[in-house]
Design a protein around this motif. Structure first.
Motif, PDB file in Angstrom:
ATOM      1  N   ASP A  84       0.947  -1.167   0.106  1.00 29.75           N
ATOM      2  CA  ASP A  84       0.019  -0.045   0.052  1.00 29.75           C
ATOM      3  C   ASP A  84       1.061   1.321   0.023  1.00 29.75           C
ATOM      4  O   ASP A  84       1.374   1.693   1.136  1.00 29.75           O
ATOM      5  CB  ASP A  84      -0.989   0.069   1.178  1.00 29.75           C
ATOM      6  N   ARG A  85       1.181   1.469  -1.176  1.00 26.41           N
ATOM      7  CA  ARG A  85       2.469   2.736  -1.264  1.00 26.41           C
ATOM      8  C   ARG A  85       1.870   4.031  -0.759  1.00 26.41           C
ATOM      9  O   ARG A  85       2.399   4.870  -0.826  1.00 26.41           O
ATOM     10  CB  ARG A  85       2.595   2.730  -2.678  1.00 26.41           C
ATOM     11  N   LEU A  86       0.538   4.319  -0.792  1.00 26.29           N
ATOM     12  CA  LEU A  86      -0.093   5.516  -0.188  1.00 26.29           C
ATOM     13  C   LEU A  86       0.132   5.448   1.101  1.00 26.29           C
ATOM     14  O   LEU A  86       0.922   6.522   1.615  1.00 26.29           O
ATOM     15  CB  LEU A  86      -1.548   5.737  -0.634  1.00 26.29           C
ATOM     16  N   ALA A  87      -0.403   4.857   1.912  1.00 26.44           N
ATOM     17  CA  ALA A  87       0.081   4.688   3.493  1.00 26.44           C
ATOM     18  C   ALA A  87       1.724   4.637   3.639  1.00 26.44           C
ATOM     19  O   ALA A  87       2.361   5.268   4.382  1.00 26.44           O
ATOM     20  CB  ALA A  87      -0.579   3.450   3.982  1.00 26.44           C
ATOM     21  N   GLY A  88       2.305   3.524   2.872  1.00 23.59           N
ATOM     22  CA  GLY A  88       3.722   3.655   2.920  1.00 23.59           C
ATOM     23  C   GLY A  88       4.680   4.988   2.863  1.00 23.59           C
ATOM     24  O   GLY A  88       5.791   5.233   3.530  1.00 23.59           O
ATOM     25  N   THR A  89       4.124   5.790   1.593  1.00 23.06           N
ATOM     26  CA  THR A  89       4.824   7.088   1.530  1.00 23.06           C
ATOM     27  C   THR A  89       4.581   7.923   2.609  1.00 23.06           C
ATOM     28  O   THR A  89       5.661   8.510   3.075  1.00 23.06           O
ATOM     29  CB  THR A  89       4.311   7.661   0.315  1.00 23.06           C
ATOM     30  N   ALA A  90       3.600   7.895   3.136  1.00 20.74           N
ATOM     31  CA  ALA A  90       3.114   8.899   4.328  1.00 20.74           C
ATOM     32  C   ALA A  90       4.088   8.437   5.558  1.00 20.74           C
ATOM     33  O   ALA A  90       4.589   9.198   6.312  1.00 20.74           O
ATOM     34  CB  ALA A  90       1.604   8.852   4.625  1.00 20.74           C
ATOM     35  N   ALA A  91       4.023   7.016   5.629  1.00 25.30           N
ATOM     36  CA  ALA A  91       4.779   6.378   6.819  1.00 25.30           C
ATOM     37  C   ALA A  91       6.365   6.921   6.820  1.00 25.30           C
ATOM     38  O   ALA A  91       6.962   7.198   7.779  1.00 25.30           O
ATOM     39  CB  ALA A  91       4.663   5.060   6.933  1.00 25.30           C
ATOM     40  N   LEU A  92       6.728   6.968   5.490  1.00 20.54           N
ATOM     41  CA  LEU A  92       8.364   7.222   5.143  1.00 20.54           C
ATOM     42  C   LEU A  92       8.479   8.619   5.783  1.00 20.54           C
ATOM     43  O   LEU A  92       9.595   8.782   6.268  1.00 20.54           O
ATOM     44  CB  LEU A  92       8.676   6.733   3.700  1.00 20.54           C
ATOM     45  N   LEU A  93       7.866   9.451   4.995  1.00 20.99           N
ATOM     46  CA  LEU A  93       7.887  10.993   5.080  1.00 20.99           C
ATOM     47  C   LEU A  93       8.012  11.132   6.742  1.00 20.99           C
ATOM     48  O   LEU A  93       8.810  11.873   7.353  1.00 20.99           O
ATOM     49  CB  LEU A  93       6.887  11.739   4.436  1.00 20.99           C
ATOM     50  N   THR A  94       7.090  10.648   7.340  1.00 24.87           N
ATOM     51  CA  THR A  94       6.745  10.902   8.827  1.00 24.87           C
ATOM     52  C   THR A  94       8.283  10.279   9.527  1.00 24.87           C
ATOM     53  O   THR A  94       8.632  11.034  10.461  1.00 24.87           O
ATOM     54  CB  THR A  94       5.448  10.183   9.212  1.00 24.87           C
ATOM     55  N   ALA A  95       8.515   9.005   9.209  1.00 29.50           N
ATOM     56  CA  ALA A  95       9.621   8.496   9.980  1.00 29.50           C
ATOM     57  C   ALA A  95      10.744   9.464  10.044  1.00 29.50           C
ATOM     58  O   ALA A  95      11.805   9.711  10.729  1.00 29.50           O
ATOM     59  CB  ALA A  95       9.973   7.270   9.394  1.00 29.50           C
ATOM     60  N   PHE A  96      11.066  10.179   8.817  1.00 27.40           N
ATOM     61  CA  PHE A  96      12.052  11.271   8.576  1.00 27.40           C
ATOM     62  C   PHE A  96      11.689  12.522   9.121  1.00 27.40           C
ATOM     63  O   PHE A  96      12.808  13.465   9.020  1.00 27.40           O
ATOM     64  CB  PHE A  96      12.638  11.334   7.152  1.00 27.40           C
ATOM     65  N   GLY A  97      10.686  12.802   9.947  1.00 24.21           N
ATOM     66  CA  GLY A  97      10.378  14.044  10.592  1.00 24.21           C
ATOM     67  C   GLY A  97       9.804  14.900   9.624  1.00 24.21           C
ATOM     68  O   GLY A  97       9.433  15.970  10.064  1.00 24.21           O
ATOM     69  N   ALA A  98       9.179  14.353   8.304  1.00 23.31           N
ATOM     70  CA  ALA A  98       8.415  15.319   7.523  1.00 23.31           C
ATOM     71  C   ALA A  98       6.915  15.279   8.009  1.00 23.31           C
ATOM     72  O   ALA A  98       6.620  14.521   8.735  1.00 23.31           O
ATOM     73  CB  ALA A  98       8.582  15.080   6.323  1.00 23.31           C
ATOM     74  N   LYS A  99       6.311  16.137   7.590  1.00 21.25           N
ATOM     75  CA  LYS A  99       4.712  16.235   7.855  1.00 21.25           C
ATOM     76  C   LYS A  99       3.995  15.611   6.466  1.00 21.25           C
ATOM     77  O   LYS A  99       4.027  16.462   5.655  1.00 21.25           O
ATOM     78  CB  LYS A  99       4.224  17.333   8.331  1.00 21.25           C
ATOM     79  N   ALA A 100       3.282  14.558   6.679  1.00 20.07           N
ATOM     80  CA  ALA A 100       2.519  14.122   5.632  1.00 20.07           C
ATOM     81  C   ALA A 100       1.191  13.348   6.008  1.00 20.07           C
ATOM     82  O   ALA A 100       1.365  12.602   7.040  1.00 20.07           O
ATOM     83  CB  ALA A 100       3.096  13.064   4.732  1.00 20.07           C
ATOM     84  N   ALA A 101       0.329  13.609   5.285  1.00 25.09           N
ATOM     85  CA  ALA A 101      -1.162  12.877   5.785  1.00 25.09           C
ATOM     86  C   ALA A 101      -1.691  12.408   4.739  1.00 25.09           C
ATOM     87  O   ALA A 101      -1.857  13.106   3.519  1.00 25.09           O
ATOM     88  CB  ALA A 101      -1.985  14.006   6.759  1.00 25.09           C
ATOM     89  N   VAL A 102      -2.615  11.385   4.715  1.00 28.99           N
ATOM     90  CA  VAL A 102      -3.398  10.811   3.718  1.00 28.99           C
ATOM     91  C   VAL A 102      -4.813  11.267   4.202  1.00 28.99           C
ATOM     92  O   VAL A 102      -5.127  11.101   5.278  1.00 28.99           O
ATOM     93  CB  VAL A 102      -3.380   9.209   3.691  1.00 28.99           C
ATOM     94  N   SER A 103      -5.615  11.753   3.010  1.00 29.80           N
ATOM     95  CA  SER A 103      -6.721  12.090   3.219  1.00 29.80           C
ATOM     96  C   SER A 103      -7.785  11.700   2.036  1.00 29.80           C
ATOM     97  O   SER A 103      -7.505  12.290   0.709  1.00 29.80           O
ATOM     98  CB  SER A 103      -7.019  13.841   3.367  1.00 29.80           C
ATOM     99  N   GLY A 104      -8.582  10.511   2.327  1.00 25.83           N
ATOM    100  CA  GLY A 104      -9.062   9.815   1.219  1.00 25.83           C
ATOM    101  C   GLY A 104      -8.172   9.451   0.169  1.00 25.83           C
ATOM    102  O   GLY A 104      -7.198   8.541   0.612  1.00 25.83           O
ATOM    103  N   ASP A 105      -8.237   9.837  -0.889  1.00 29.42           N
ATOM    104  CA  ASP A 105      -7.037   9.378  -1.926  1.00 29.42           C
ATOM    105  C   ASP A 105      -5.982  10.376  -2.186  1.00 29.42           C
ATOM    106  O   ASP A 105      -5.430  10.160  -3.226  1.00 29.42           O
ATOM    107  CB  ASP A 105      -7.953   9.030  -3.295  1.00 29.42           C
ATOM    108  N   ASP A 106      -6.038  11.299  -1.438  1.00 31.27           N
ATOM    109  CA  ASP A 106      -5.082  12.368  -1.675  1.00 31.27           C
ATOM    110  C   ASP A 106      -3.761  12.240  -0.466  1.00 31.27           C
ATOM    111  O   ASP A 106      -4.020  11.771   0.450  1.00 31.27           O
ATOM    112  CB  ASP A 106      -5.667  13.862  -1.271  1.00 31.27           C
ATOM    113  N   LEU A 107      -2.715  12.849  -0.812  1.00 30.86           N
ATOM    114  CA  LEU A 107      -1.508  12.744  -0.055  1.00 30.86           C
ATOM    115  C   LEU A 107      -1.272  14.265   0.058  1.00 30.86           C
ATOM    116  O   LEU A 107      -1.040  14.948  -0.996  1.00 30.86           O
ATOM    117  CB  LEU A 107      -0.423  11.991  -0.601  1.00 30.86           C
TER     118      LEU A 107
END
Ligand code: S3P
Length: 427
Positions: A344-367
C-alpha cells in the motif's frame, strides 16, 4: 534481510546510465516469444521482475539465451506456447502476471499463475473480467486475487473500458485480442503508458490508437524484431530528485526513455522549480529518448491533479520526498491506485516521510505534504517495496544523521545496483 546504512550530506556529480526500462523489457520478451523468428534484445532490465517474465516464458517452452543486457528470444508465433508442467511463478511482478494472463487465456491448455505474498494480495479481477468476456475460463482465489487458474482457448474480440487506469490491464486485453476472432478495443478514461502499442507496431502488428481507444485485430502475426531498451525513467526519477535536493549537485543521466506518458514527474519537478535540462537522443524501441542534466535547486510546493497520476504512478514516493523539502505545501490528488502496488504505497509514502520527521497525511485518496521539513535520519522498513526502499535511501542522503533501510535488497526488483551507483557519485 540486508540493511543499508547511509549518512546525510554530500553532493552528486558525474554521469549515470540507469537500467533498461522495466515495462519495455517485459514486453520485448513477451512479444519476442509470440513472434515468428528470433528477436534480439539489448539493454534488458537486470531486475528480478523481468527475470520472472523470462522464467515464466521458459516454462512455456520459449528458448531465451544471452547474458548481461543481451537476449535472443526464439519466437513460437501467436498461440504457439506449450502447456506448462508446473505452476507459473510471476514472483513480485504484476506486469508478468497480468500480461501473461492475457496471453494464456488464448492458449488451449490449463495454466495457473501465482506469485509471492505481495503479488497474491493484488487485484486480479480487473484482468479476469475482460478475459472472461472474451471467452476464457478464469478462476481467482477468494477476494479476486492470484493464483489465477486459466482454461484458455478460442477467444472473441471485445470492447472494454477498464475501471482503473492501468496499462497492465490494457496490455493484457490487447495481447488476448491479437489471438481473438475479430477486433478488440480498449477504451481508456485516462491514457496510460503506451509501450505495448509502440512495441507491437515494431513487431509488425497493426495497432490503431484513436482518441482514448486502442484496437487490435486477431488473425495477424508478429515478426521478430531488434529491440534496444532505453533507460528506465522510473529509476532515473530517483537521480532527478536526489540531485535536486543535495546542495551543489550536478549530474547527467543518459539515455532515458522520455515517453510523455511516463515522464509526468518531470512536469511536476519543473513546476516545483527543479533545474533539469532535457536533450533529445536517438529513439529506441519506438520510444523517444533523452539525456538529462540536473542541478540542485530550491523547490516549491506543487499541486498534482488526478489526471496526471497515471503518467507518474510509480514516482509518487520520490516526488513526495521532494515535496517534503520544498517551500510550501504540496497536494497529490487521486492516488487510490497506489494502494494496489507492491505494497500500500499511499500509506507507505506517508509513513516514510513521517519517519524522517516530515509532515504528511493521507486524506481519502489524496496525499498532503507540508514542505520545508529538515529531515532527520531514520530506521525504515520498506515492506518489500523497491520504490519505498530507494526513496528511503535518498531521504537518508538528504537527512541529518544516520539512516538504516532494512530489507534494502528489494531494490533488486527494478534496480539491483542502485545504492552502489548512488554512493559512487557522492562526494
Ligand atoms: C506497468 C504499469 C503500471 C506500473 C507498473 C508497470 C506496466 O501498473 O505501476 O510498474 O508495465 O504496464 P498498473 O497497470 O497497475 O497501473
Amino acid at each position: 534481510m540486508s540493511e543499508r546504512r547511509v549518512s546525510g550530506g554530500g553532493r552528486l556529480s558525474g554521469e549515470v546510465r540507469v537500467p533498461g526500462d522495466k515495462s519495455v523489457s517485459h514486453r520485448a520478451l513477451i512479444f519476442g516469444a509470440l513472434a515468428e523468428g528470433t528477436t534480439q534484445i539489448e539493454g534488458l532490465s537486470p531486475g528480478a521482475d523481468v527475470a520472472s517474465t523470462a522464467s515464466v516464458l521458459r516454462a512455456l517452452g520459449v528458448e531465451i539465451s544471452g547474458a548481461g543486457g543481451s537476449r535472443s528470444v526464439r519466437g513460437r508465433g501467436l498461440g504457439g506456447l506449450s502447456a506448462p508442467k508446473t505452476e507459473l511463478d510471476a514472483g513480485n511482478s504484476g506486469t508478468t502476471m497480468r500480461l501473461m494472463a492475457g496471453v494464456l487465456a488464448a492458449h488451449p491448455f490449463a495454466s495457473r499463475l501465482t506469485g509471492d505474498a505481495s503479488l497474491r494480495r493484488r487485484p486480479m479481477e480487473r484482468v479476469a473480467a475482460p478475459l472472461r468476456a472474451m471467452g476464457a475460463k478464469i478462476e481467482l482465489a477468494p477476494g479476486g486475487t492470484a493464483p489465477i487458474a486459466i482454461a484458455g482457448g478460442a477467444l472473441r474480440g471485445v470492447e472494454w473500458t477498464p475501471e482503473a487506469a492501468s496499462a497492465q490491464v490494457k496490455s493484457s486485453i490487447l495481447l488476448a485480442g491479437l489471438h481473438a476472432a475479430g477486433r478488440t478495443t480498449v477504451v481508456e478514461k485516462i491514457p496510460t503508458r503506451d509501450h505495448t502499442e509502440r512495441l507491437l507496431a515494431l513487431f509488425g502488428a497493426e495497432v490503431e490508437a484513436r482518441g482514448g481507444a486502442v484496437s487490435v485485430s486477431g488473425g495477424g502475426r508478429l515478426r521478430a524484431a531488434r529491440v534496444g531498451v532505453p533507460g528506465d525513467p522510473s529509476s532515473a526519477a530517483f537521480w532527478a530528485v536526489a540531485a535536486s535536493l543535495l546542495p551543489d549537485s550536478e549530474l547527467a543521466v543518459r539515455g532515458v526513455c522520455a515517453n510523455p506518458r511516463r515522464v509526468g514527474f518531470l512536469n511536476v519537478l519543473a513546476r516545483m522549480g527543479a533545474d533539469l535540462k532535457r536533450v533529445p537522443a536517438p529513439d529506441q524501441a519506438g520510444e523517444p529518448v533523452e539525456d538529462w542534466t540536473i542541478r540542485a535547486a530550491p523547490l516549491s510546493g506543487v499541486a498534482v491533479r488526478p489526471d496526471e497520476v497515471p503518467g507518474l504512478v510509480d514516482e509518487v514516493p520520490i516526488l513526495a520526498l521532494a515535496a517534503s523539502r520544498a517551500r510550501g505545501e504540496s497536494v497529490f490528488r487521486g492516488l487510490g491506485e497506489l494502494r494496489h502496488k507492491e505494497s500500500d504505497r499511499l500509506a507507505g509514502t506517508a509513513a516514510l516521510l513521517t519517519a524522517f520527521g516530515a509532515k504528511a497525511a493521507v486524506s481519502g485518496d489524496d496525499l498532503i505534504v507540508s514542505g520545508g521539513a529538515s529531515l532527520r535520519g531514520a530506521a525504515f522498513e520498506p515492506r518489500d517495496d523497491h520504490r519505498l526502499a530507494m526513496t528511503a535511501f535518498v531521504a537518508g542522503l538528504a537527512a541529518e544523521g544516520e539512516t538504516r533501510v532494512s530489507g534494502a535488497e528489494c531494490a533488486e526488483i527494478s534496480y539491483p545496483d542502485f545504492y552502489d551507483d548512488l554512493l559512487e557519485r557522492l562526494s
